[in-house]
Motif scaffolding. Structure first.
Motif, PDB file in Angstrom:
ATOM      1  N   ALA A 138       0.983  -1.182  -0.068  1.00 33.43           N
ATOM      2  CA  ALA A 138      -0.219   0.037   0.169  1.00 33.43           C
ATOM      3  C   ALA A 138       0.729   1.164   0.031  1.00 33.43           C
ATOM      4  O   ALA A 138       1.800   1.368   0.742  1.00 33.43           O
ATOM      5  N   GLY A 139       0.681   2.436  -0.889  1.00 34.18           N
ATOM      6  CA  GLY A 139       1.166   3.362  -1.026  1.00 34.18           C
ATOM      7  C   GLY A 139       2.529   3.471  -1.914  1.00 34.18           C
ATOM      8  O   GLY A 139       3.195   4.513  -1.661  1.00 34.18           O
ATOM      9  N   SER A 140       2.468   2.207  -2.702  1.00 36.69           N
ATOM     10  CA  SER A 140       3.767   2.153  -3.304  1.00 36.69           C
ATOM     11  C   SER A 140       3.606   1.352  -4.718  1.00 36.69           C
ATOM     12  O   SER A 140       2.313   1.065  -5.116  1.00 36.69           O
ATOM     13  N   GLU A 141       4.457   1.455  -5.462  1.00 32.85           N
ATOM     14  CA  GLU A 141       4.361   0.596  -6.796  1.00 32.85           C
ATOM     15  C   GLU A 141       4.393  -0.816  -6.692  1.00 32.85           C
ATOM     16  O   GLU A 141       5.140  -1.441  -6.073  1.00 32.85           O
ATOM     17  N   VAL A 142       3.631  -1.512  -7.621  1.00 26.50           N
ATOM     18  CA  VAL A 142       3.731  -3.003  -7.549  1.00 26.50           C
ATOM     19  C   VAL A 142       3.490  -3.698  -8.865  1.00 26.50           C
ATOM     20  O   VAL A 142       2.864  -2.840  -9.549  1.00 26.50           O
ATOM     21  N   GLU A 143       4.317  -4.608  -9.204  1.00 31.89           N
ATOM     22  CA  GLU A 143       4.022  -5.423 -10.507  1.00 31.89           C
ATOM     23  C   GLU A 143       2.668  -6.349 -10.181  1.00 31.89           C
ATOM     24  O   GLU A 143       2.842  -7.369  -9.559  1.00 31.89           O
ATOM     25  N   ILE A 144       1.773  -5.667 -10.916  1.00 29.93           N
ATOM     26  CA  ILE A 144       0.433  -6.504 -10.402  1.00 29.93           C
ATOM     27  C   ILE A 144       0.355  -7.804 -11.124  1.00 29.93           C
ATOM     28  O   ILE A 144      -0.412  -8.618 -10.443  1.00 29.93           O
ATOM     29  N   ILE A 147       3.402  -5.684 -15.527  1.00 30.87           N
ATOM     30  CA  ILE A 147       2.265  -4.324 -15.342  1.00 30.87           C
ATOM     31  C   ILE A 147       2.623  -3.675 -14.176  1.00 30.87           C
ATOM     32  O   ILE A 147       2.181  -4.482 -13.086  1.00 30.87           O
ATOM     33  N   PHE A 148       3.205  -2.639 -13.955  1.00 33.96           N
ATOM     34  CA  PHE A 148       3.319  -1.786 -12.740  1.00 33.96           C
ATOM     35  C   PHE A 148       2.359  -0.778 -12.545  1.00 33.96           C
ATOM     36  O   PHE A 148       1.878   0.166 -13.261  1.00 33.96           O
ATOM     37  N   LEU A 149       1.737  -0.747 -11.206  1.00 35.46           N
ATOM     38  CA  LEU A 149       0.621   0.055 -10.816  1.00 35.46           C
ATOM     39  C   LEU A 149       1.027   0.600  -9.700  1.00 35.46           C
ATOM     40  O   LEU A 149       1.786  -0.107  -8.687  1.00 35.46           O
ATOM     41  N   ARG A 150       0.740   1.783  -9.373  1.00 34.24           N
ATOM     42  CA  ARG A 150       0.735   2.423  -8.004  1.00 34.24           C
ATOM     43  C   ARG A 150      -0.700   1.832  -7.147  1.00 34.24           C
ATOM     44  O   ARG A 150      -1.856   2.145  -7.830  1.00 34.24           O
ATOM     45  N   LEU A 151      -0.465   1.559  -5.790  1.00 33.37           N
ATOM     46  CA  LEU A 151      -1.679   0.894  -4.912  1.00 33.37           C
ATOM     47  C   LEU A 151      -1.841   1.908  -3.765  1.00 33.37           C
ATOM     48  O   LEU A 151      -0.959   2.086  -3.069  1.00 33.37           O
ATOM     49  N   ASP A 152      -2.938   2.646  -3.711  1.00 35.04           N
ATOM     50  CA  ASP A 152      -3.029   3.482  -2.440  1.00 35.04           C
ATOM     51  C   ASP A 152      -4.690   3.133  -1.888  1.00 35.04           C
ATOM     52  O   ASP A 152      -5.524   2.605  -2.499  1.00 35.04           O
TER      53      ASP A 152
END
Length: 454
Positions: free
Chosen positions: A137-143, A446-451
């Motif tokens: 949470a609050g960071s970038e993740v390879e989904i 696929i990299f996304l930011r997760l908040d």
């Protein structure tokens, strides 16, 4: 939504390439190896020195092959060559009476009430996926990594009543990721007619990963056979399939036959769901207005109750639109068993009949805004018409995927649960590039930011 804000799509190759160049491009990525004209063609011919291939996009031709005369167009043996080390003689590769017998045993496990029975296991896997995402949470993740983990967890919980953390389940998952990265969608036998005795030139790491996966699945299957005999087996999908007798012959699957089927359940149920869910989350990051609709719907109607799935209509349309743009299995290959004549062309016996959900789902002469992301299209006349005639993410006809309904429950539920808790957004990385290995994946992830949502 604006038409200029299009989801990522591979760049098609030029029209003029040699056979050697085409084979090289094909092995690298089946999607970008194709010319752009296939998005408008009703039918196209591809010639090699050994056989002819015909890609068919015209809905009437697709209907003939898949629905009206499926026995005349069995699955191509050329394509199965590359998957045989892992899938053996599974229902995905067989034809004729063997395939019909396998489906008679497998299909009852996925009928009607079984979806309701498996829902608690899917919910538990979804909650476990959210717990793993909490650490990002609050960071970038390879989904893609996380959707693969979640989809594998669903398979093991519903099939064998064990979570992904189980020692064997975890090992199968990690070995399968290695296999997926090393296995091209086709090997040399897809282009050159090799005699049965000649080696198929599989890469050493591909063979090793396939053997390891099958060994682990054999262990799980043998243990379940023993539990069934001792009347201590849980009432899950594996038990249902392994205790179902063919109504025609009275036979059940042997342990070896069940290993073949479990391998395809894992491939079809894990790889395809993981691919679709990752692309769905990317599209939600690209189209935040739709993301907010899915999140609001989930907040209002999502519950640990199978009946709540009927309330997730927006999420279902979003997932359906994802499957249109990024069908996990981009192409299917059949071959004709007798001479045919399609669109004034003579089709010799044994030709390769290519049915491409990738091209059919984006066909410029069938769909409104074919490359655009528009979940609302399913309520339009064009969307309803194309749903009937030009939409087949799970194939169609008698060989439609047994787990299609299962996949729609899993994908819609996990998507809704993630977006109810988190907001996903794009990063400053380049847009993911779709490529086809065993399924349609992103070339570099696929990299996304997760908040967390407020």
């Amino acid at each position: 939504m604006t038409v200029s804000n299009l989801p990522p799509k591979p760049v098609s190759r030029g029209e003029k390439v040699s056979l050697r160049q085409y084979v090289r491009l094909f092995r690298k990525d089946i999607l970008s190896a194709q010319p752009a004209r296939l998005y408008r063609a009703w039918m196209a011919e591809f010639r090699t020195p050994f056989f002819r291939s015909y890609l068919m996009n015209q809905p009437e031709l697709v209907k003939t092959v898949l629905k009206e005369r499926p026995d005349d167009f069995p699955k191509s043996g050329r394509i199965s060559e590359g998957l045989r080390p892992l899938l053996g003689n599974s229902v995905f590769l067989t034809n004729g009476d063997t395939w019909k017998r396998q489906r008679r045993i497998i299909d009852p496990a996925f009928e009607g009430g079984r979806l309701r029975e498996t829902f608690p296991a899917i919910w538990a896997a979804s909650e476990a996926a959210l717990a793993r995402l909490d650490g990002f949470a609050g960071s970038e993740v390879e989904i893609e990594e996380h959707t693969s983990h979640a989809a594998a967890d669903v398979i093991f919980r519903t099939l064998f009543s064990i979570p992904i953390e189980h020692e064997i389940a975890s090992e199968v998952f990690h070995e399968f990721r290695a296999y997926q990265r090393s296995q091209p969608i086709l090997n040399i036998a897809a282009f050159v007619p090799l005699p049965r005795w000649m080696p198929r030139f599989f890469r050493a790491d591909t063979r090793a990963a396939a053997a390891k996966i099958r060994g682990l699945i054999t262990q799980l299957t043998a243990e379940r056979m023993a539990q069934i005999e001792a009347a201590t087996a849980p009432n899950d999908l594996a038990t249902k399939i392994m205790t179902t007798a063919d109504p025609v012959t009275g036979e059940r699957f042997s342990t070896e036959e069940m290993v073949d089927q479990v391998a395809i359940f894992f491939l079809a149920g894990h790889e395809t769901s993981a691919s679709a869910l990752a692309w769905a989350l990317y599209l939600m990051a690209q189209f935040p207005d739709w993301q907010d609709k899915v999140a609001a719907e989930a907040e209002a109607g999502l519950a640990n109750d199978f009946s709540a799935m009927s309330k997730l209509k927006i999420s279902r349309d979003v997932f359906r639109e994802t499957l249109r743009l990024y069908p996990p299995v981009p192409m299917m290959v059949r071959q004709n068993t007798c001479p045919e004549r399609f669109r004034d062309r003579e089709i010799k016996t044994g030709s390769q009949i290519v049915l491409s959900p990738w091209h059919l789902h984006r066909h410029e002469r069938l769909w409104d805004n074919p490359d655009g992301f528009d979940p609302a299209r399913w309520g339009t006349e064009n969307g309803k018409s194309c749903m009937r005639d030009a939409y087949m993410p799970f194939s169609s006809g008698s060989r439609v995927c047994t787990g299609a309904g299962f996949a729609m429950i899993e994908g819609v539920l996990i998507l809704s649960m993630i977006l109810r808790k988190y907001r996903v957004s794009l990063t400053d990385r380049a847009a993911p590039e779709p490529v086809a290995h065993l399924t349609v994946r992103a070339k570099d992830g696929i990299f996304l930011r997760l908040d967390p949502r407020a």
